[in-house]
Design a protein around this motif. Structure first.
Motif, PDB file in Angstrom:
ATOM      1  N   ARG A   1       0.811  -1.221   0.000  1.00 22.49           N
ATOM      2  CA  ARG A   1       0.000   0.000   0.000  1.00 22.49           C
ATOM      3  C   ARG A   1       0.846   1.274   0.000  1.00 22.49           C
ATOM      4  NH1 ARG A   1      -5.132  -1.944   1.982  1.00 22.49           N
ATOM      5  NH2 ARG A   1      -6.002   0.151   2.014  1.00 22.49           N
ATOM      6  N   ILE A   2       2.158   1.129   0.024  1.00 21.20           N
ATOM      7  CA  ILE A   2       3.021   2.313   0.015  1.00 21.20           C
ATOM      8  C   ILE A   2       3.126   2.844  -1.410  1.00 21.20           C
ATOM      9  CG2 ILE A   2       5.358   3.181   0.433  1.00 21.20           C
ATOM     10  CD1 ILE A   2       5.642   1.052   2.610  1.00 21.20           C
ATOM     11  N   PRO A   3       2.828   4.121  -1.627  1.00 23.18           N
ATOM     12  CA  PRO A   3       2.899   4.672  -2.991  1.00 23.18           C
ATOM     13  C   PRO A   3       4.334   4.822  -3.458  1.00 23.18           C
ATOM     14  CG  PRO A   3       2.427   6.421  -1.417  1.00 23.18           C
ATOM     15  CD  PRO A   3       2.384   5.121  -0.638  1.00 23.18           C
ATOM     16  N   GLU A   4       4.486   5.143  -4.726  1.00 24.46           N
ATOM     17  CA  GLU A   4       5.815   5.360  -5.270  1.00 24.46           C
ATOM     18  C   GLU A   4       6.495   6.524  -4.563  1.00 24.46           C
ATOM     19  OE1 GLU A   4       7.558   3.401  -7.274  1.00 24.46           O
ATOM     20  OE2 GLU A   4       5.817   2.105  -6.980  1.00 24.46           O
ATOM     21  N   LEU A   5       7.803   6.444  -4.469  1.00 27.65           N
ATOM     22  CA  LEU A   5       8.571   7.433  -3.716  1.00 27.65           C
ATOM     23  C   LEU A   5       8.906   8.634  -4.596  1.00 27.65           C
ATOM     24  CD1 LEU A   5      10.948   5.025  -1.788  1.00 27.65           C
ATOM     25  CD2 LEU A   5       8.635   5.770  -1.213  1.00 27.65           C
ATOM     26  N   PRO A   6       9.257   9.777  -3.981  1.00 27.37           N
ATOM     27  CA  PRO A   6       9.517  10.984  -4.770  1.00 27.37           C
ATOM     28  C   PRO A   6      10.819  10.975  -5.556  1.00 27.37           C
ATOM     29  CG  PRO A   6       9.792  11.452  -2.424  1.00 27.37           C
ATOM     30  CD  PRO A   6       9.207  10.069  -2.542  1.00 27.37           C
ATOM     31  N   VAL A   7      11.619   9.924  -5.450  1.00 32.57           N
ATOM     32  CA  VAL A   7      12.849   9.843  -6.243  1.00 32.57           C
ATOM     33  C   VAL A   7      12.522  10.027  -7.723  1.00 32.57           C
ATOM     34  CG1 VAL A   7      14.541   8.199  -7.120  1.00 32.57           C
ATOM     35  CG2 VAL A   7      14.261   8.490  -4.691  1.00 32.57           C
ATOM     36  N   GLY A   8      13.341  10.823  -8.403  1.00 38.13           N
ATOM     37  CA  GLY A   8      13.108  11.086  -9.812  1.00 38.13           C
ATOM     38  C   GLY A   8      12.567  12.472 -10.063  1.00 38.13           C
ATOM     39  N   SER A   9      12.056  13.133  -9.018  1.00 34.70           N
ATOM     40  CA  SER A   9      11.615  14.511  -9.165  1.00 34.70           C
ATOM     41  C   SER A   9      12.821  15.439  -9.079  1.00 34.70           C
ATOM     42  CB  SER A   9      10.612  14.864  -8.068  1.00 34.70           C
ATOM     43  OG  SER A   9      11.264  14.975  -6.817  1.00 34.70           O
ATOM     44  N   SER A  10      12.605  16.714  -9.394  1.00 28.69           N
ATOM     45  CA  SER A  10      13.704  17.680  -9.338  1.00 28.69           C
ATOM     46  C   SER A  10      14.240  17.826  -7.929  1.00 28.69           C
ATOM     47  CB  SER A  10      13.226  19.040  -9.859  1.00 28.69           C
ATOM     48  OG  SER A  10      12.149  19.536  -9.072  1.00 28.69           O
ATOM     49  N   ARG A  11      13.418  17.500  -6.939  1.00 20.86           N
ATOM     50  CA  ARG A  11      13.836  17.647  -5.546  1.00 20.86           C
ATOM     51  C   ARG A  11      14.853  16.589  -5.135  1.00 20.86           C
ATOM     52  NH1 ARG A  11       8.298  18.252  -5.740  1.00 20.86           N
ATOM     53  NH2 ARG A  11       7.480  20.283  -5.115  1.00 20.86           N
ATOM     54  N   THR A  12      14.987  15.540  -5.932  1.00 23.59           N
ATOM     55  CA  THR A  12      15.900  14.455  -5.565  1.00 23.59           C
ATOM     56  C   THR A  12      17.150  14.441  -6.438  1.00 23.59           C
ATOM     57  OG1 THR A  12      14.885  12.839  -7.052  1.00 23.59           O
ATOM     58  CG2 THR A  12      13.912  13.066  -4.862  1.00 23.59           C
ATOM     59  N   GLU A  13      17.356  15.492  -7.217  1.00 29.37           N
ATOM     60  CA  GLU A  13      18.556  15.548  -8.046  1.00 29.37           C
ATOM     61  C   GLU A  13      19.761  15.996  -7.223  1.00 29.37           C
ATOM     62  OE1 GLU A  13      17.771  18.064 -11.338  1.00 29.37           O
ATOM     63  OE2 GLU A  13      16.380  16.662 -12.325  1.00 29.37           O
ATOM     64  N   THR A  14      20.921  15.487  -7.575  1.00 30.17           N
ATOM     65  CA  THR A  14      22.161  15.898  -6.940  1.00 30.17           C
ATOM     66  C   THR A  14      22.612  17.234  -7.526  1.00 30.17           C
ATOM     67  OG1 THR A  14      23.533  14.791  -8.581  1.00 30.17           O
ATOM     68  CG2 THR A  14      22.783  13.475  -6.711  1.00 30.17           C
TER      69      THR A  14
END
Length: 283
Positions: free
Chosen positions: A29-42
């Protein structure tokens, strides 16, 4: 996780199949994580791996399931038990099959605060040991990236015979002075609606639910064997070193459990209620 009981990973894992099932239901039931958005860029423009915390990871047998779903994530299991952490380190620490990283650290969930932004903070059957754990929700939600998730499940069977009888036995004249409230430590769990309100008040999109698993346990005195891995740990820790007292207490408790959970032709039915919550932080 307070007045820390001594844990026995081997005993805990004796019923690992039944113990893992609620976590699998939570995980689904855990949704997809925010990885991949601009907020998770190095800073260099690349994508950083998902960052996941498992609070109260125990021997790591469910922590590793997080790596199956997010194989390139950096996952850290936190626990207060050196015995559990040693087993987790031995079995699971290091690079995962998908190129991620799995490590384990000593920490008390009652005082843990995120030291970096997390995509997911998850806890499996651990927060019942943490007094006032809902007071930490705001801190944990603050430690999530936008779109991140806090997800947990806790036992909800503390009025069932297995736990009620344990508390009553600890409170008898024979055991009261030695054991005090060791059999009545599980008063920290809220009802699903209460968790829903707490997390919704923090601005999260939240779902809570409960499930009662009717577990068919094999063998002789299987309910006693089950609670030896969990609810009995504080009692066994308090009586540690007095083998005669341990044998007498277990004998009395065993007799009570045999009446409450009589064996049937296919084993002993042990209903086990679990409470679940999944809260997603707004984007």
């Amino acid at each position: 996780m307070h007045s820390v009981p001594v844990w026995d990973p081997q005993q805990y894992l004796r019923h690992s199949g039944h113990r893992t099932r609620p976590f699998l239901d939570l995980l689904g039931r855990i949704p997809e994580l925010p990885v991949g958005s601009s907020r998770t860029e190095t800073p260099g423009g690349g994508r950083r791996p998902a960052r996941i915390a498992d609070l109260g990871c125990g021997p790591g047998n469910v922590t590793v399931l997080l790596a199956d779903r997010w194989p390139d994530a950096h996952i850290t299991g936190f626990d207060l038990s050196p015995e559990m952490l040693a087993r987790a380190e031995e079995e699971y620490a290091g690079t995962t099959k998908g190129g991620g990283w799995l490590d384990f650290r000593l920490a008390d969930a009652a005082h843990w605060t995120p030291g970096e932004p997390y995509d997911l903070i998850v806890s499996n059957a651990a927060l019942q040991w943490v007094p006032n754990h809902p007071e930490s929700f705001a801190t944990w939600i603050d430690g999530l990236l936008p779109g991140g998730t806090l997800a947990f499940q806790v036992p909800g069977n503390f009025t069932s015979p297995s736990h009620a009888l344990l508390g009553e036995l600890c409170d008898t004249p024979q055991w009261r002075d030695r054991l005090g409230d060791q059999g009545r430590r599980f008063v920290h769990v809220l009802e699903p609606a209460d968790y829903l309100l707490r997390l919704a008040d923090l601005g999260c999109t939240t779902e809570t639910w409960e499930t009662t698993y009717n577990q068919l346990l094999p063998g002789e005195d299987p309910v006693l064997d089950w609670v030896k891995g969990t609810a009995l740990r504080p009692v066994l820790t308090a009586l540690d070193g007095d083998d005669e007292a341990i044998e007498e207490f277990l004998g009395q408790y065993r007799d009570l459990l045999r009446k409450a959970y009589p064996p049937g032709p296919h084993g002993t039915i042990f209903p086990f209620r679990r409470i679940f919550a999944v809260a997603r932080k707004p984007l």
